[in-house]
Design an enzyme around this catalytic site. Sequence first.
Site, PDB file in Angstrom:
ATOM      1  CB  SER A 182      21.513 -74.998  57.909  1.00 36.55           C
ATOM      2  OG  SER A 182      20.547 -75.342  58.882  1.00 36.55           O
ATOM      3  CG  HIS A 241      23.405 -78.722  60.322  1.00 37.83           C
ATOM      4  ND1 HIS A 241      24.259 -77.981  61.123  1.00 37.83           N
ATOM      5  CD2 HIS A 241      22.492 -77.831  59.841  1.00 37.83           C
ATOM      6  CE1 HIS A 241      23.886 -76.719  61.123  1.00 37.83           C
ATOM      7  NE2 HIS A 241      22.809 -76.599  60.369  1.00 37.83           N
TER       8      HIS A 241
END
Length: 283
Positions: free
Chosen positions: A206, A259
Amino acid sequence: MIIVGELPNSRAAQALADYLKSQGVPARIRPAESGNFAIEIRDEADLERAQIEFERFLQSPNDPKYYAASWSDGDAKVRFNYQKGPSFFHQLKQGAGPLTLTILSICVAIYLLAVMGLAEAIYTPLFFFANLQQANFAEFWRWFTPVLLHFSIVHLAFNGLWWWMLGGQVEKNLGLSKLLLILLVAALLPNLLQYFMTGPNFGGLSGVVYALMGYCWIMGRRAPQSGLYLAPAYAGFMLFWLALGFMDVLGIPVANGAHLGGLLVGVGQAFIDSHRLNRGGES
């Protein structure tokens, strides 16, 4: 004939060709060796104008003016075969390059081995360093390998789909070396940030996906000639999901540091590369 650019979808390519014809620029499409569809024009004097329209199309491919042109100026002789499309594996291969597919395959293989009962044996040597102060830096791969680890099928499917779509876009347009650079930097720095925020127990692509999202988003806005694009709705979803993660309302563990770090890496790299492209250099 002079090639203006290539698009992966025959109908979109024809819509742009029809629009160019409506603007007085004779154009046609033909299948390219890459598997895409090339838009060609006859006169070199129209090249600059056609390239500008091609870049505008990449930014707003769903603008009604392109499809309206197909109704008024479309070529009635054009035929598209809708009976049988390419196979799933053909589309998978055509949508990405070797690095994109290799990383995706490794992630799938690791997950399958874990499901088969080898989770501890395969995850343990690939996790981030348990303690940086006492780490054995001869195991240098631990800086990067957490991005290959996924802990549920949903986790793998979500990250894998975005990696294939965005990583494939970067690799197809800018080459393997550019994607490799983003992969390594967006693994190293976000992993390090995530470690200092929560410790070593994290994994997933991610952070790299966020880097690719930020990269394609900024490159599409600042250097559309790169061929990269991320729809504003996807960018908005990306930022909304990031905010929800930091508000801790999702009810699941979220690697917020990875992230955020990935997004910053991608945006920063995009500003550097778009500046080089707009000055006429290579990204």
